[in-house]
Write a protein that holds these residues in place. Structure first.
Motif, PDB file in Angstrom:
ATOM      1  N   PHE A  37       0.825  -1.060   0.064  1.00  0.00           N
ATOM      2  CA  PHE A  37      -0.166   0.083  -0.012  1.00  0.00           C
ATOM      3  C   PHE A  37       0.933   1.266  -0.263  1.00  0.00           C
ATOM      4  N   VAL A  38       1.944   1.353   0.888  1.00  0.00           N
ATOM      5  CA  VAL A  38       2.955   2.316   0.950  1.00  0.00           C
ATOM      6  C   VAL A  38       3.484   2.536  -0.530  1.00  0.00           C
ATOM      7  N   GLN A  39       3.776   1.504  -1.224  1.00  0.00           N
ATOM      8  CA  GLN A  39       4.644   1.534  -2.397  1.00  0.00           C
ATOM      9  C   GLN A  39       3.613   2.467  -3.409  1.00  0.00           C
ATOM     10  N   GLN A  74       7.730   9.032  -5.679  1.00  0.00           N
ATOM     11  CA  GLN A  74       8.865   8.935  -4.672  1.00  0.00           C
ATOM     12  C   GLN A  74       9.411   7.625  -4.991  1.00  0.00           C
ATOM     13  N   LEU A  75       8.767   6.712  -5.708  1.00  0.00           N
ATOM     14  CA  LEU A  75       9.144   5.384  -5.839  1.00  0.00           C
ATOM     15  C   LEU A  75       8.829   4.967  -7.507  1.00  0.00           C
ATOM     16  N   ASP A  76       9.797   4.429  -8.083  1.00  0.00           N
ATOM     17  CA  ASP A  76       9.655   4.115  -9.288  1.00  0.00           C
ATOM     18  C   ASP A  76       9.258   2.671  -9.447  1.00  0.00           C
ATOM     19  N   SER A  77       8.288   2.240 -10.631  1.00  0.00           N
ATOM     20  CA  SER A  77       7.441   1.138 -10.340  1.00  0.00           C
ATOM     21  C   SER A  77       8.551  -0.152 -10.471  1.00  0.00           C
ATOM     22  N   SER A  78       9.770   0.124 -11.245  1.00  0.00           N
ATOM     23  CA  SER A  78      10.603  -0.877 -11.093  1.00  0.00           C
ATOM     24  C   SER A  78      11.332  -1.318  -9.718  1.00  0.00           C
ATOM     25  N   SER A  89       9.613  -0.836  -6.915  1.00  0.00           N
ATOM     26  CA  SER A  89       8.808  -1.525  -6.408  1.00  0.00           C
ATOM     27  C   SER A  89       8.778  -3.181  -6.788  1.00  0.00           C
ATOM     28  N   VAL A  90       8.881  -3.287  -8.051  1.00  0.00           N
ATOM     29  CA  VAL A  90       9.097  -4.925  -8.339  1.00  0.00           C
ATOM     30  C   VAL A  90      10.239  -5.475  -7.594  1.00  0.00           C
ATOM     31  N   ASN A  91      11.397  -4.537  -7.560  1.00  0.00           N
ATOM     32  CA  ASN A  91      12.570  -5.072  -7.019  1.00  0.00           C
ATOM     33  C   ASN A  91      12.327  -5.469  -5.596  1.00  0.00           C
ATOM     34  N   ILE A  92      11.561  -4.599  -4.949  1.00  0.00           N
ATOM     35  CA  ILE A  92      11.146  -4.936  -3.331  1.00  0.00           C
ATOM     36  C   ILE A  92      10.670  -6.152  -3.301  1.00  0.00           C
ATOM     37  N   MET A  93       9.488  -6.285  -4.146  1.00  0.00           N
ATOM     38  CA  MET A  93       8.628  -7.514  -4.100  1.00  0.00           C
ATOM     39  C   MET A  93       9.957  -8.853  -4.260  1.00  0.00           C
TER      40      MET A  93
END
Lengths: 146, 462
Positions: free
Chosen positions: B420-422, B430-434, B436-440
């Protein structure tokens, strides 16, 4: 460092009595407060909380914690107490026989609270409500052991 | 292991990384929130785990295993003693007599077989004496279930002093076995005592006991392992002769490890029996708040249906419990001559050796040893928790929003792990979609993202 918590208590709802005590206990455990102090605090608070449920229409519990102590203030809207001195006597109770039969109202409540708090202050206005203040210190050495 | 200042604790539960698929089922059921997911694998926090085995029950791929000693270990000893709990006899079909089961255990290479509950009648008297002598402590809590003892140590530290400081039937029987054998002239160093366990908690109790320096038991065999070996013998030798156990078991002894097995024997005031670990936690919360009054003795078991529900029991727990309740008392009755002289001597010996030392709490609840530090951390946890959605979805790799907040404060996780924060951060650029994928990927591994989504034709999905 100071922390402040607020809880509300519903008069007459016995099934929920103890909820605040439970929350405060959890907080004190997380703060690594001495187990004996947690026990004393929870016993005193639980008594006071049940008193609101049993006698008042409702109330608020304010909890303030700093590095040395926990201060709990229970303010209720209710009938108030006529003779506070008398309520401290063991066995004194205004409870009806029916309530006593249910296991409440043995007249031990306030003395039990007194035994489990470093400082217990009760102020009351008949017809308005009662305010109970409990203070417990975290260190055993300064009047922590009664 | 074995030093007095243990930073970590021995666990019988092990996660096999090579098998784990990172599904997080285990994380979601752990009663002490001891499991996290990182890099697509379940990780156990050793100081929080109490070896209850709830994770083992839900693992869909068998990645959670229970360690045991190599069976060949028994041959290191000339005198090989098996300690069999009564629940073991409840695993087999009605057509199999308990005496045949014992017979099969002998065939596997054991030289002596004792039933664990042989010590129960003696112990039950000692428990009642203990209750009489400790009336000031209410409620006294049974030390029987090692998972519960550990649960109290980590989650209910103020109740550690309520635990009865007497050993369990298994220890009493092991002591008795060791003494009996050595008195019959067998050398103690040539005697190995092996316990057949229904659960991982009992393994830990042997390998890393609470309240005693070292266990009298030399090794542990998992019940499902022995079950297979015994079953094989029973199938091949249908006419296997029944052997008799050493001591006749009373009905009470046979049922000791079932729910209400202990509580029904306590004659001092009011007793209560509770099984299943979440039920126990719910009740201990009340006990800790002093909301529960007038109970003298609490029997608490981590498994539903107590030991009949142990994760290493192959049989159905309800059928096992029923079988034990119907087992004829003294079914394993042996023709032992009762010599009261030696019996008294034995009881005196057991009495001298049955005390446990104090159970020391090791709270997982505390945020810091220092109160001021703990307050700072708690404040931060509240702030973080307010930002989280309270969905407890587990996508961040922690079991709940609250536990993610705690992990962040312990520097073991980051707020960006919350999906949700992502999303909100992406919207605010503040965050690239790539990113967030890397965090996942960090949490759930490449495999989970690539295999399921890219390869299976994401283009077809609308």
């Amino acid at each position: 460092m100071q922390m402040h918590f607020e809880y509300s208590v519903e008069g007459g709802n016995f099934s929920q009595a103890g909820l605040t005590s439970s929350q405060v206990k959890k907080t004190l455990k997380q703060l690594n407060v001495n187990g004996a102090v947690i026990k004393r605090t929870v016993v005193a608070l639980y008594e006071a909380e049940v008193n609101i449920v049993a006698h008042a229409y409702g109330g608020t519990i304010l909890v303030d914690i700093d590095e040395e102590k926990i201060v709990i203030e229970l303010r209720d809207e209710g009938p108030g107490i006529e003779d506070i001195g008398k309520t401290m006597e063991i066995g004194y109770s205004t409870a009806t026989p029916e309530v006593r039969e249910m296991g409440f109202g043995a007249g031990m409540g306030l003395s039990n609270m007194n035994n489990n708090s470093d400082l217990l202050e009760i102020t009351s206005e008949v017809g308005k409500g009662t305010c109970v203040k409990i203070i417990n210190h975290f260190k055993d050495d300064n009047n922590g052991n009664k | 292991m074995g030093t007095s200042d243990k930073p970590h604790f021995h666990h019988a539960i092990k996660f096999r990384e090579d098998i784990c698929i990172g599904c997080s089922h285990c994380m979601n059921v752990c009663p002490t929130e001891a499991i996290r997911v990182a890099h697509g694998k379940a990780l156990m926090h050793p100081n929080r785990c109490v070896d209850c085995g709830e994770c083992y029950r839900v693992c869909p791929v068998g990645a959670i295993i229970v360690e045991q000693d190599d069976f060949e270990e028994i041959y290191k000893y000339k005198n090989r003693v098996a300690l069999i709990p009564a629940v073991f006899t409840g695993q087999f079909p009605d057509s199999v007599a308990p005496g045949q089961i014992l017979s099969a255990v002998y065939e596997l290479g054991f030289t002596h077989v004792f039933e664990v509950e042989e010590g129960v009648d003696f112990l039950s008297g000692q428990f009642n004496n203990y209750l009489k002598q400790h009336r000031d402590v209410k409620p006294l809590i049974s030390p029987f279930c090692p998972a519960i003892v550990r649960l109290i140590q980590v989650k209910f530290p103020t109740l550690a002093n309520n635990i009865i400081l007497l050993k369990a039937p298994i220890d009493i029987t092991a002591l008795r076995a060791r003494k009996t054998l050595s008195e019959s002239g067998l050398l103690p160093e040539e005697t190995g005592i092996f316990y057949v366990t229904p659960c991982p908690a009992k393994i830990v109790a042997v390998k890393n006991p609470v309240g005693e320096e070292k266990s009298v038991i030399d090794g542990v065999i998992n019940m499902n392992f022995l079950y297979n070996k015994v079953y094989k013998i029973l199938r091949h030798k249908k006419d296997l002769k029944e052997v008799e156990g050493a001591v006749p078991l009373s009905q009470g002894a046979v049922c000791w490890s079932l729910t209400n097995g202990e509580a029904s024997h306590m004659k001092q005031g009011r007793s209560l029996a509770i099984d299943e670990i979440n039920n126990v936690i719910e009740f201990l919360e009340k006990v800790e708040n002093e909301e529960v009054d007038g109970i003298n003795f609490l029997e608490l078991r981590a498994c539903d249906e107590s030991c009949a529900g142990g994760i290493l029991c192959p049989g159905n727990r309800f059928l096992t419990a029923d079988k034990l309740r119907k087992r004829v008392p003294g079914n394993l009755r042996g023709a032992v001559k009762k010599d009261t002289g030696t019996k008294n001597e034995m009881n005196a010996f057991l009495k001298d050796n049955m005390k446990l030392e104090q159970v020391i709490p090791r709270s997982i609840m505390k945020l810091d040893d220092n109160l001021a530090e703990a307050m700072i951390k708690m404040k931060r946890i509240y702030e973080l928790n307010r930002m989280l959605p309270q969905v407890d979805c587990g996508i961040c790799g922690s079991p709940s929003c609250k536990s993610l907040s705690e992990d962040i404060v312990k520097n073991e996780a980051s707020l960006k792990q919350c999906i949700f924060v992502q999303r909100v951060m992406e919207q605010n650029e503040q965050l690239d979609s790539s990113d967030s994928v890397n965090i996942m990927r960090e949490i759930w591994s490449d495999k989970k993202l690539d295999r399921n989504i890219l390869k299976d034709g994401i283009n077809d999905i609308n």
